[in-house]
Design a protein around this motif. Structure first.
Motif, PDB file in Angstrom:
ATOM      1  N   ASP A  38      -6.220   3.140   5.293  1.00 35.44           N
ATOM      2  CA  ASP A  38      -6.585   2.698   3.942  1.00 35.44           C
ATOM      3  C   ASP A  38      -7.449   1.427   4.014  1.00 35.44           C
TER       4      ASP A  38
ATOM      5  N   LYS B 230       0.857   4.179  -2.645  1.00 35.59           N
ATOM      6  CA  LYS B 230      -0.326   5.039  -2.790  1.00 35.59           C
ATOM      7  C   LYS B 230      -0.112   6.377  -2.080  1.00 35.59           C
TER       8      LYS B 230
ATOM      9  N   THR C 146       0.816  -1.217   0.000  1.00 38.09           N
ATOM     10  CA  THR C 146       0.000   0.000   0.000  1.00 38.09           C
ATOM     11  C   THR C 146       0.847   1.264   0.000  1.00 38.09           C
TER      12      THR C 146
ATOM     13  N   GLU D  54      -8.165  -0.824   1.780  1.00 34.45           N
ATOM     14  CA  GLU D  54      -7.560  -2.022   1.175  1.00 34.45           C
ATOM     15  C   GLU D  54      -6.537  -2.651   2.127  1.00 34.45           C
ATOM     16  N   PHE D  55      -5.747  -1.782   2.784  1.00 35.29           N
ATOM     17  CA  PHE D  55      -4.763  -2.286   3.753  1.00 35.29           C
ATOM     18  C   PHE D  55      -5.465  -2.969   4.920  1.00 35.29           C
TER      19      PHE D  55
ATOM     20  N   ILE E 180      -1.678   4.790   5.541  1.00 35.68           N
ATOM     21  CA  ILE E 180      -1.755   3.364   5.170  1.00 35.68           C
ATOM     22  C   ILE E 180      -2.692   2.627   6.135  1.00 35.68           C
TER      23      ILE E 180
END
Length: 325
Positions: free
Chosen positions: A280, A58, A55, A282-283, A277
């Motif tokens: 986030d 990003k 991640t 997705e993380f 992060i």
């Protein structure tokens, strides 16, 4: 001319007064950042670092590259970070592991984990789970204690590293239960769980991300969790305290650290990147799939947390009179 000279002089003085660290921070990062994991691949620290690596891009203009440097129970890789240039390009992933908060209480270290490293951010805290092989006769912690006392024999136990968070948890269990626990260290959690799965030891300890895949596949049976409360990823597994053993620990803390002397502005940049992060989606999904809770703390709070955890481990070691060979 006199006015021009005065202006130039003023500009030079302003540049001299401007901290070089701020200039460095403005340019940071200008090249890839190394994330040193002082354990073998596949363990909980490695899995966490690779989730962050996935991640990182990003939120940073330069990539993060995970480097595994196992050896010495985590000391070798960590010392490499301590001795590296404090410019933010060599970071330690896994800070707060046993060799940071437990090992210094039991043996002399080649560096000071508190003074020689800056806690940048906490990412997670992993509980310690006591497990045994599927073919083991043990079905509970009481079975382990009863067998050892009846046979008068030690219980061989797989742990990630000597004097680490898992080692101290299992040693404390043995002390409190009145049985002889002989811990066998490896280069990290992945190797320790592999040895237990191979039937080479009687029980073992590991973090959820290391042992849950084995539990789900039927290779391991979970016997206890060594935290004050049950682990949310293993809600049916009782704590040691629930089974009459008055032992609990912090488990293994997983954060990011930088060498002492790293410019404050650079530390702040890394701290904010880790914060983004951890927020986030997705993380967070990746970490949930790894059975690793996201438990972010910024640098200031993480520093206080590390001091408290170290003090608590010191109290446990003193209470049970624990030493290492």
């Amino acid at each position: 001319m006199k006015g021009f000279t005065a202006a130039i002089t003023a500009s030079m003085l302003a540049l001299m007064a401007f901290p070089s660290s701020s200039m460095a921070a403005d340019a940071y990062p200008s090249k890839p950042v190394s994330a040193v994991v002082p354990f073998g691949a596949g363990g909980s620290s490695d899995l966490l670092a690779r989730a962050v690596e996935k991640t990182w891009s990003k939120y940073s203009k330069q990539p993060l590259i995970v480097v595994n440097k196992p050896g010495g129970g985590g000391v070798v890789g960590t010392e490499g970070v301590v001795r590296s240039k404090p410019d933010g390009y060599t970071l330690y992933f896994g800070y707060g592991s046993g060799h940071d908060v437990v090992m210094p209480l039991l043996q002399k270290m080649p560096y000071d984990p508190v003074k020689d490293l800056i806690p940048v951010a906490r990412v997670s805290v992993h509980s310690v789970v006591i497990v045994t092989g599927a073919n083991s006769p043990f079905k509970s912690i009481k079975d382990v204690i009863a067998w050892s006392k009846k046979e008068g024999k030690p219980v061989t136990t797989a742990v990630s590293v000597k004097a680490g968070a898992v080692d101290i948890a299992l040693t404390a269990f043995g002390k409190a239960a009145g049985i002889n626990i002989v811990t066998v260290p490896f280069s990290g959690g992945a190797e320790a769980t592999t040895a237990l799965a191979g039937g080479h030891l009687m029980i073992g300890g590991g973090h959820p991300s290391e042992v849950i895949p084995h539990i789900k596949s039927g290779r391991f049976k979970a016997l206890a969790v060594v935290t004050p409360q049950r682990d949310a990823t293993l809600p049916d597994v009782p704590t040691l305290k629930e089974q009459g053993i008055d032992v609990s620990t912090w488990g293994s803390i997983k954060g990011v650290a930088a060498p002492a002397g790293t410019p404050k502005e650079v530390v702040k940049d890394i701290e904010l990147t880790i914060k983004k992060i951890c927020e986030d989606a997705e993380f967070q999904k990746t970490m949930a799939n790894l059975n690793q809770p996201v438990m972010y703390l910024g640098s200031e709070d993480f520093t206080k947390f590390i001091k408290q955890a170290t003090a608590d481990y010191a109290a446990l070691i003193k209470q049970l009179n624990i030493s290492i060979d």
